[in-house]
Write an enzyme that holds these catalytic residues in place. Structure first.
Site, mmCIF file in Angstrom:
data_model
loop_
_atom_site.group_PDB
_atom_site.id
_atom_site.type_symbol
_atom_site.label_atom_id
_atom_site.label_comp_id
_atom_site.label_asym_id
_atom_site.label_seq_id
_atom_site.Cartn_x
_atom_site.Cartn_y
_atom_site.Cartn_z
ATOM 1 N N GLY A 6 45.727 48.401 52.610
ATOM 2 C CA GLY A 6 45.965 47.095 53.220
ATOM 3 C C GLY A 6 44.805 46.140 52.988
ATOM 4 C CB THR A 36 47.111 41.271 49.705
ATOM 5 O OG1 THR A 36 46.606 41.921 48.540
ATOM 6 C CG2 THR A 36 47.503 39.849 49.356
ATOM 7 C CB THR A 96 43.229 36.088 44.567
ATOM 8 O OG1 THR A 96 44.571 35.980 44.122
ATOM 9 C CG2 THR A 96 42.460 36.965 43.627
ATOM 10 C CD GLU A 126 44.724 48.704 43.113
ATOM 11 O OE1 GLU A 126 43.682 48.126 43.509
ATOM 12 O OE2 GLU A 126 45.810 48.563 43.661
HETATM 13 C C1 LIG Z 1 55.102 44.241 44.635
HETATM 14 C C2 LIG Z 1 53.699 44.015 45.076
HETATM 15 C C3 LIG Z 1 52.960 45.071 45.582
HETATM 16 C C4 LIG Z 1 51.671 44.878 46.059
HETATM 17 N N1 LIG Z 1 51.005 45.917 46.669
HETATM 18 C C5 LIG Z 1 49.847 45.658 47.327
HETATM 19 C C6 LIG Z 1 49.244 46.670 48.147
HETATM 20 O O1 LIG Z 1 49.724 47.796 48.248
HETATM 21 N N2 LIG Z 1 48.116 46.331 48.838
HETATM 22 C C7 LIG Z 1 47.554 45.088 48.782
HETATM 23 O O2 LIG Z 1 46.539 44.860 49.448
HETATM 24 N N3 LIG Z 1 48.099 44.120 47.983
HETATM 25 C C8 LIG Z 1 49.228 44.376 47.282
HETATM 26 N N4 LIG Z 1 49.813 43.384 46.515
HETATM 27 C C9 LIG Z 1 49.206 42.065 46.488
HETATM 28 C C10 LIG Z 1 48.656 41.660 45.137
HETATM 29 O O3 LIG Z 1 47.458 42.332 44.895
HETATM 30 C C11 LIG Z 1 48.530 40.128 45.151
HETATM 31 O O4 LIG Z 1 49.834 39.592 45.147
HETATM 32 C C12 LIG Z 1 47.736 39.624 43.987
HETATM 33 O O5 LIG Z 1 46.402 40.030 44.088
HETATM 34 C C13 LIG Z 1 47.777 38.105 43.914
HETATM 35 O O6 LIG Z 1 47.499 37.540 45.167
HETATM 36 P P1 LIG Z 1 48.485 36.438 45.785
HETATM 37 O O7 LIG Z 1 49.862 36.949 45.668
HETATM 38 O O8 LIG Z 1 48.025 36.098 47.152
HETATM 39 O O9 LIG Z 1 48.341 35.220 44.839
HETATM 40 P P2 LIG Z 1 47.383 33.938 45.025
HETATM 41 O O10 LIG Z 1 45.984 34.346 45.258
HETATM 42 O O11 LIG Z 1 48.023 33.028 45.997
HETATM 43 O O12 LIG Z 1 47.483 33.303 43.564
HETATM 44 C C14 LIG Z 1 48.690 32.665 43.108
HETATM 45 C C15 LIG Z 1 48.515 32.282 41.653
HETATM 46 O O13 LIG Z 1 47.416 31.384 41.518
HETATM 47 C C16 LIG Z 1 46.468 31.878 40.600
HETATM 48 N N5 LIG Z 1 45.115 31.530 41.090
HETATM 49 C C17 LIG Z 1 44.641 31.606 42.353
HETATM 50 N N6 LIG Z 1 43.364 31.195 42.397
HETATM 51 C C18 LIG Z 1 43.016 30.860 41.128
HETATM 52 C C19 LIG Z 1 41.829 30.369 40.516
HETATM 53 N N7 LIG Z 1 40.719 30.124 41.212
HETATM 54 N N8 LIG Z 1 41.841 30.146 39.187
HETATM 55 C C20 LIG Z 1 42.961 30.369 38.463
HETATM 56 N N9 LIG Z 1 44.098 30.827 38.979
HETATM 57 C C21 LIG Z 1 44.136 31.067 40.292
HETATM 58 C C22 LIG Z 1 46.661 33.378 40.553
HETATM 59 O O14 LIG Z 1 46.242 33.937 39.322
HETATM 60 C C23 LIG Z 1 48.180 33.490 40.751
HETATM 61 O O15 LIG Z 1 48.823 33.393 39.521
HETATM 62 C C24 LIG Z 1 51.088 43.584 45.978
HETATM 63 C C25 LIG Z 1 51.818 42.525 45.420
HETATM 64 C C26 LIG Z 1 53.101 42.725 44.989
HETATM 65 C C27 LIG Z 1 53.879 41.543 44.448
#
Ligand SMILES: Cc1cc2nc3c(=O)[nH]c(=O)nc-3n(C[C@H](O)[C@H](O)[C@H](O)COP(=O)(O)OP(=O)(O)OC[C@H]3O[C@@H](n4cnc5c(N)ncnc54)[C@H](O)[C@@H]3O)c2cc1C
Length: 385
Positions: free
Chosen positions: A122, A124, A130, A243
């Site tokens: 856990g 995100t 991110t 990972e």
């Molecule tokens: C099916 C699935 C399973 C997952 N499993 C887990 C899990 O078990 N545990 C866990 O903790 N997380 C999990 N995740 C979360 C995953 O790690 C995040 O979705 C991923 O890290 C991206 O974060 P976000 O979705 O909040 O995107 P955001 O951070 O909101 O980013 C959205 C978009 O903007 C871009 N972006 C953001 N900031 C910048 C920047 N400064 N410069 C350029 N581009 C940028 C990103 O590259 C992305 O394309 C899972 C996600 C999915 C979809």
């Protein structure tokens, strides 16, 4: 098999044999119904593959990361979906490296026997994305307990895991050191459920058993804090490198599955009186996908070798994950194109694998953030985020 005398060829053969007992119809059905592949996870656990990284003294096989990577690659290469259980491999490193002897004694033998699953990670949160340092889930110490409040999103496999590795804030965020004040806890989810912990599944385009998790005054005993309070970010970074390497290996497995499937089909499908694979327009994309996959596989191997010898591997782990995710996506697109209309039919499994492998350009870290990391930390360009 012991950690000292492991043989990747034998491991690959054994895993491939196990996977062959789960026909593609099994994966189609679990995907269609968004059902957790319990039988597959049980079989992998009973065969000892999910505990292969646990040292022998705790009942595991004591294998290195390269062996875990081979296991996951073979699972994907067989057409299966290892996302149902891969977390136990990468979360393990955090517990092994930073857990106390008492914590290891308490959890590892049971995980090795399959009595406990450590499948949930856990990190995100909905508002932080991110930017992990902005997480808002807090753990406040009250005597012998921490009281946890907040929310996680995309916590995969939470409903099918006994334990979760949780990252929470134990001190307010300071601009001077944004990643300080974060701590890692082992949460016993089965005990916590209904007593401060709630899980809500999220239906997605793939069968991933992912969820939202809510903490409302959840009490976690202080003995469940991993390592030192406030240093959690550093602990999960280790886990994140593992990972990325393991997911890179899974993507190589996916890519190899797509390439094998496309090559076979291109050889047998006859149009205009000859196999479609006789046309360079069909051959070349397959050859390109093959090249990209072999290059990515080398980077995965290199990153895994650095990781297991205890050397810094952030650069290589990120590149391995990214190159492999791009190679598997390229191979998936090529495989769909090679199959023409049939690629869309569920019974060919391509559309399922195509959806599944797409995830890895977003999770566990998105493409842009890998590039940001390389630009800043490797090339010395100004930080952009
Ligand atoms: C099916 C699935 C399973 C997952 N499993 C887990 C899990 O078990 N545990 C866990 O903790 N997380 C999990 N995740 C979360 C995953 O790690 C995040 O979705 C991923 O890290 C991206 O974060 P976000 O979705 O909040 O995107 P955001 O951070 O909101 O980013 C959205 C978009 O903007 C871009 N972006 C953001 N900031 C910048 C920047 N400064 N410069 C350029 N581009 C940028 C990103 O590259 C992305 O394309 C899972 C996600 C999915 C979809």
């Amino acid at each position: 098999m012991s950690g000292r005398e492991h043989d990747l060829g034998e491991i690959r053969d054994a895993v491939a044999k196990l996977c062959a007992t789960f026909p593609m119809e099994y994966w189609r059905e679990t995907d269609r119904e968004r059902r957790y592949p319990t039988e597959f996870v049980r079989a992998l656990t009973e065969a000892g593959w999910l505990s292969c990284l646990i040292p022998e003294e705790y009942g595991g096989a004591g294998l290195p990361l390269t062996a875990a990577a081979a296991v996951l690659e073979e699972i994907q290469r067989s057409g299966a979906n290892g996302a149902a259980c891969h977390a136990q491999m990468y979360v393990m490193g955090t517990l092994l490296r930073h857990g106390s002897p008492a914590q290891k004694e308490k959890y590892l033998p049971k995980i090795a026997k399959g009595e406990l699953r450590l499948q949930a990670f856990g990190v995100t949160e909905p508002t932080a994305g991110t930017d992990t340092s902005s997480i808002r889930t807090t753990a406040v110490r009250k005597g012998e307990r921490y009281v946890v409040n907040g929310q996680k999103v995309w916590t995969s496999r939470a409903e099918h895991s006994d334990l979760m590795l949780l990252l929470a804030r134990t001190a307010p965020r300071s601009e001077a050191k944004r990643t300080a004040g974060l701590s890692v806890f082992i949460v016993d989810m089965k005990t916590a459920l209904g007593r401060g912990l709630a899980i809500r599944p999220i239906r997605t385009m793939i069968n991933h058993a992912t969820t939202e998790v809510f903490f409302d005054n959840l009490e976690v005993p202080t003995e469940n804090l991993l390592g030192e309070e406030g240093k959690g970010f550093r602990y999960i970074l280790d886990g994140m490198n593992a990972e990325r390497i393991l997911i890179g290996a899974e993507c190589v497995g996916d890519a190899r599955w797509f390439i094998a499937k496309a090559t076979a089909y291109a050889g047998e499908r006859r149009v205009f009186g000859r196999p479609i694979g006789q046309n360079q327009g069909v051959q070349f994309p397959i050859a390109r996908a093959y090249m990209a996959t072999e290059a990515a596989a080398l980077m995965v191997e290199r990153a895994a070798a650095l990781y297991e010898s205890g050397q810094p591997c952030g650069k290589e782990a990120n590149m391995a994950k990214q190159l492999a995710a791009e190679a598997s996506w390229q191979a998936g697109d090529m495989c769909l194109q090679t199959h023409g209309g049939f690629g869309f039919a569920e019974e060919y499994d391509i559309e399922r694998k195509f959806r599944e492998t797409r995830l890895y350009q977003i999770a566990p870290i998105s493409t842009n953030l890998v590039l940001c990391y390389l630009a800043e930390h490797v090339l010395g360009l100004p930080r952009s985020y």
